[in-house]
Design a protein around this motif. Structure first.
Motif, PDB file in Angstrom:
ATOM      1  N   VAL A   1       0.861  -1.198  -0.289  1.00 44.61           N
ATOM      2  CA  VAL A   1       0.134  -0.258  -0.065  1.00 44.61           C
ATOM      3  C   VAL A   1       0.543   1.344  -0.312  1.00 44.61           C
ATOM      4  CG1 VAL A   1      -1.461   1.290   1.350  1.00 44.61           C
ATOM      5  CG2 VAL A   1      -2.046  -1.372   1.538  1.00 44.61           C
ATOM      6  N   ASN A   2       2.112   1.448   0.501  1.00 45.87           N
ATOM      7  CA  ASN A   2       2.350   2.285   0.860  1.00 45.87           C
ATOM      8  C   ASN A   2       3.256   2.806  -1.304  1.00 45.87           C
ATOM      9  OD1 ASN A   2       4.643   4.371   2.669  1.00 45.87           O
ATOM     10  ND2 ASN A   2       6.823   2.504   1.309  1.00 45.87           N
ATOM     11  N   ASN A   3       3.435   1.907  -1.491  1.00 44.75           N
ATOM     12  CA  ASN A   3       4.717   2.025  -2.564  1.00 44.75           C
ATOM     13  C   ASN A   3       2.713   2.116  -3.231  1.00 44.75           C
ATOM     14  OD1 ASN A   3       6.856   1.168  -0.940  1.00 44.75           O
ATOM     15  ND2 ASN A   3       7.285  -0.798  -2.900  1.00 44.75           N
ATOM     16  N   LEU A   4       1.917   1.686  -3.206  1.00 42.26           N
ATOM     17  CA  LEU A   4       1.403   2.237  -4.742  1.00 42.26           C
ATOM     18  C   LEU A   4       1.158   3.863  -4.317  1.00 42.26           C
ATOM     19  CD1 LEU A   4      -1.049  -0.850  -3.949  1.00 42.26           C
ATOM     20  CD2 LEU A   4       0.229  -0.227  -6.684  1.00 42.26           C
ATOM     21  N   GLY A   5       0.721   4.031  -2.854  1.00 41.55           N
ATOM     22  CA  GLY A   5       0.772   5.457  -2.565  1.00 41.55           C
ATOM     23  C   GLY A   5       1.599   6.931  -3.048  1.00 41.55           C
ATOM     24  N   VAL A   6       2.935   5.725  -2.943  1.00 47.18           N
ATOM     25  CA  VAL A   6       4.223   6.401  -3.362  1.00 47.18           C
ATOM     26  C   VAL A   6       4.294   7.181  -5.170  1.00 47.18           C
ATOM     27  CG1 VAL A   6       6.393   6.677  -3.934  1.00 47.18           C
ATOM     28  CG2 VAL A   6       5.833   6.132  -1.677  1.00 47.18           C
ATOM     29  N   CYS A   7       3.904   5.694  -5.713  1.00 46.91           N
ATOM     30  CA  CYS A   7       3.711   5.684  -7.082  1.00 46.91           C
ATOM     31  C   CYS A   7       2.476   6.550  -7.913  1.00 46.91           C
ATOM     32  CB  CYS A   7       3.650   3.813  -7.767  1.00 46.91           C
ATOM     33  SG  CYS A   7       4.988   3.115  -7.607  1.00 46.91           S
ATOM     34  N   LEU A   8       1.399   6.598  -7.147  1.00 44.41           N
ATOM     35  CA  LEU A   8      -0.342   7.275  -7.317  1.00 44.41           C
ATOM     36  C   LEU A   8       0.705   8.708  -7.472  1.00 44.41           C
ATOM     37  CD1 LEU A   8      -2.747   7.747  -8.411  1.00 44.41           C
ATOM     38  CD2 LEU A   8      -3.395   7.627  -6.090  1.00 44.41           C
ATOM     39  N   LEU A   9       1.538   9.091  -6.193  1.00 43.99           N
ATOM     40  CA  LEU A   9       1.875  10.957  -5.796  1.00 43.99           C
ATOM     41  C   LEU A   9       3.152  11.221  -7.320  1.00 43.99           C
ATOM     42  CD1 LEU A   9       2.737  10.756  -1.787  1.00 43.99           C
ATOM     43  CD2 LEU A   9       0.843  12.111  -3.417  1.00 43.99           C
ATOM     44  N   GLY A  10       3.778  10.379  -7.141  1.00 44.17           N
ATOM     45  CA  GLY A  10       4.634  10.682  -8.238  1.00 44.17           C
ATOM     46  C   GLY A  10       3.523  10.539 -10.247  1.00 44.17           C
ATOM     47  N   PHE A  11       3.364   9.441 -10.533  1.00 43.68           N
ATOM     48  CA  PHE A  11       2.334   9.580 -11.326  1.00 43.68           C
ATOM     49  C   PHE A  11       1.145  10.664 -11.695  1.00 43.68           C
ATOM     50  CE2 PHE A  11       1.976   5.098 -11.600  1.00 43.68           C
ATOM     51  CZ  PHE A  11       3.230   5.268 -12.366  1.00 43.68           C
TER      52      PHE A  11
ATOM     53  N   GLY B   1       2.670  13.866 -10.484  1.00 46.67           N
ATOM     54  CA  GLY B   1       3.295  15.352 -10.189  1.00 46.67           C
ATOM     55  C   GLY B   1       3.928  15.781  -9.194  1.00 46.67           C
ATOM     56  N   ILE B   2       3.153  15.055  -7.620  1.00 46.68           N
ATOM     57  CA  ILE B   2       3.041  15.424  -6.774  1.00 46.68           C
ATOM     58  C   ILE B   2       4.833  15.066  -6.002  1.00 46.68           C
ATOM     59  CG2 ILE B   2       2.546  15.492  -4.565  1.00 46.68           C
ATOM     60  CD1 ILE B   2       0.027  15.555  -5.508  1.00 46.68           C
ATOM     61  N   GLY B   3       5.462  14.016  -6.668  1.00 50.19           N
ATOM     62  CA  GLY B   3       6.455  13.703  -6.178  1.00 50.19           C
ATOM     63  C   GLY B   3       7.274  13.089  -7.644  1.00 50.19           C
ATOM     64  N   ASP B   4       8.809  12.617  -7.130  1.00 50.14           N
ATOM     65  CA  ASP B   4       9.295  11.982  -7.994  1.00 50.14           C
ATOM     66  C   ASP B   4       9.941  10.933  -7.907  1.00 50.14           C
ATOM     67  OD1 ASP B   4      11.165  11.433  -9.876  1.00 50.14           O
ATOM     68  OD2 ASP B   4      12.432  12.975  -9.650  1.00 50.14           O
ATOM     69  N   LEU B   5       9.448   9.397  -8.591  1.00 47.09           N
ATOM     70  CA  LEU B   5      10.029   8.291  -8.246  1.00 47.09           C
ATOM     71  C   LEU B   5      11.304   8.043  -7.889  1.00 47.09           C
ATOM     72  CD1 LEU B   5       6.759   6.548 -10.148  1.00 47.09           C
ATOM     73  CD2 LEU B   5       7.145   6.787  -8.033  1.00 47.09           C
ATOM     74  N   ALA B   6      12.014   9.453  -8.323  1.00 44.40           N
ATOM     75  CA  ALA B   6      13.845   9.056  -9.135  1.00 44.40           C
ATOM     76  C   ALA B   6      14.296   9.807  -7.816  1.00 44.40           C
ATOM     77  CB  ALA B   6      14.037   9.230 -10.194  1.00 44.40           C
ATOM     78  N   ALA B   7      13.498  10.094  -7.370  1.00 50.57           N
ATOM     79  CA  ALA B   7      14.430  10.797  -6.071  1.00 50.57           C
ATOM     80  C   ALA B   7      14.904  10.352  -4.702  1.00 50.57           C
ATOM     81  CB  ALA B   7      13.047  12.126  -5.869  1.00 50.57           C
ATOM     82  N   MET B   8      16.112  10.719  -4.978  1.00 44.14           N
ATOM     83  CA  MET B   8      16.914   9.790  -3.564  1.00 44.14           C
ATOM     84  C   MET B   8      16.759  11.204  -2.540  1.00 44.14           C
ATOM     85  SD  MET B   8      17.788   7.421  -4.254  1.00 44.14           S
ATOM     86  CE  MET B   8      16.045   6.940  -5.377  1.00 44.14           C
ATOM     87  N   GLU B   9      16.523  12.354  -2.139  1.00 38.44           N
ATOM     88  CA  GLU B   9      16.485  12.954  -1.189  1.00 38.44           C
ATOM     89  C   GLU B   9      15.314  13.037  -0.554  1.00 38.44           C
ATOM     90  OE1 GLU B   9      17.807  16.814  -2.436  1.00 38.44           O
ATOM     91  OE2 GLU B   9      20.358  15.818  -3.149  1.00 38.44           O
ATOM     92  N   VAL B  10      15.086  12.976   0.380  1.00 39.62           N
ATOM     93  CA  VAL B  10      14.094  13.374   0.810  1.00 39.62           C
ATOM     94  C   VAL B  10      14.334  13.865   2.894  1.00 39.62           C
ATOM     95  CG1 VAL B  10      12.229  11.488   2.756  1.00 39.62           C
ATOM     96  CG2 VAL B  10      13.506  10.346   1.380  1.00 39.62           C
ATOM     97  N   SER B  11      12.796  14.619   2.828  1.00 39.24           N
ATOM     98  CA  SER B  11      12.741  15.785   3.256  1.00 39.24           C
ATOM     99  C   SER B  11      12.905  15.249   5.242  1.00 39.24           C
ATOM    100  CB  SER B  11      11.757  16.753   3.743  1.00 39.24           C
ATOM    101  OG  SER B  11      10.963  16.251   3.959  1.00 39.24           O
ATOM    102  N   TRP B  12      13.094  15.782   6.015  1.00 37.73           N
ATOM    103  CA  TRP B  12      12.963  15.343   7.806  1.00 37.73           C
ATOM    104  C   TRP B  12      11.245  15.155   8.202  1.00 37.73           C
ATOM    105  CZ3 TRP B  12      16.074  12.310   9.820  1.00 37.73           C
ATOM    106  CH2 TRP B  12      17.463  12.798   9.506  1.00 37.73           C
TER     107      TRP B  12
END
Length: 313
Positions: free
Chosen positions: A256-266, A268-279
């Motif tokens: 569920v977590n990974n599907l949520g991340v993919c949905l945000l990326g699809f 345009g809210i997040g970047d699926l390739a981003a390696m930097e995460v804010s605190w």
């Protein structure tokens, strides 16, 4: 006079023999390798080695299957150094190669002697659908909370960035197929095979819970906040796996977590390739994972292997 060859004297059973109806000692999830028929200390390690070999072969075949048609069409084609998660081929290679770990570890441990192979999943020797259903609502709730924090940090309060589905809709179907398989594969490897291999040698669950964490971190190339979030996730999912006696809760949360991340990326809210995460995002993720495991953990005792599991196999 009785014959000297009389067989009336009962011979005590050999210490190496176990009566069929002997009680099976209760085993927690991390100790299930010791229930294998003819268990030896090296057999779980053999399972890991066989799984790695099978995975390497399968990964090579998958890469060829994806890239060969493109090479045939354009022999001079140059492939990017990094995969494009928003391209169907790149998404398939990224998530598909990880998903291949699932059949590889099942086959590798089966060949090494894990029977029934369902013991790699849970103390019941099978998938417990009731437990999975009980975990679904908590997983969706905490993932929604993480998505809200991520959206707030990406867009800002009152942000004017335009959002919306930025990939073809078949990508959503592709994600629905590959992402749960990818999540299950990682759980089978790190909270299943690796955890049970360590648990076969070290009785205390703390070893099986903590020692696989560095290996899990190596597979995620994030910055420090991101690695902190991943570390909390690894410890928490291993703990709930031990508490519930199986991978079901971890698989549901991971998927569920990974599907949520993919949905945000699809969108345009997040970047699926981003390696930097804010605190803030990392801490929100950690808090959500801890909330999930405390929510799901409604049992007072650790899930244990039942004797009927082995006798019916």
């Amino acid at each position: 006079m009785p014959s000297s060859t009389s067989t009336d004297v009962t011979t005590p059973p050999s210490p190496m023999q176990t009566p069929v109806d002997a009680p099976v000692p209760p085993l927690a999830h991390h100790r299930l390798a010791r229930s294998w028929p003819q268990y030896r200390w090296w057999k779980p390690l053999l399972g890991l080695v066989l799984s790695a070999v099978i995975y390497a072969v399968g990964g090579f075949v998958l890469i060829l299957a994806v890239l060969l048609p493109q090479l045939i069409q354009d022999p001079d084609a140059e492939f990017p150094a990094e995969l494009d998660f928003y391209d169907p081929w790149g998404f398939t290679l990224s998530f598909g190669t990880i998903a291949l770990m699932l059949p590889a570890v099942l086959l590798g441990f089966r060949l090494a002697g894990c029977r029934p192979i369902g013991l790699l999943l849970s103390v019941a020797g099978r998938l417990r659908w009731t437990l999975m259903g009980r975990c679904l609502v908590p997983a969706v709730v905490v993932t929604a909370g993480m998505a809200a924090v991520s959206t707030w940090t990406q867009l800002g309060v009152g942000g004017a960035r335009e959002v919306g589905l930025q990939v073809p809709w078949p990508m959503l179907l592709l994600a629905l197929v590959l992402v749960p398989m990818q999540a299950a594969a990682e759980e089978y490897v790190f909270r299943g095979a690796l955890m049970q291999t360590l648990g076969a040698w070290l009785k205390h669950p703390g070893w099986a819970i903590l020692l696989p964490v560095p290996f899990f971190l190596l597979g995620h190339d994030y910055d420090l906040p991101g690695q902190v979030g991943i570390g909390v996730f690894a410890v928490a999912t291993a703990w709930i796996t031990w508490r519930t006696g199986g991978l079901e809760a971890a698989i549901v949360l991971h998927g569920v977590n990974n599907l949520g991340v993919c949905l945000l990326g699809f969108c345009g809210i997040g970047d699926l390739a981003a390696m930097e995460v804010s605190w803030p995002v990392a801490l929100a993720d950690a808090a959500a994972v801890v909330t999930f495991v405390l929510w799901v953990d409604g049992r007072r005792r650790t899930g244990r292997l039942r004797a009927s599991t082995l006798r019916s196999s």
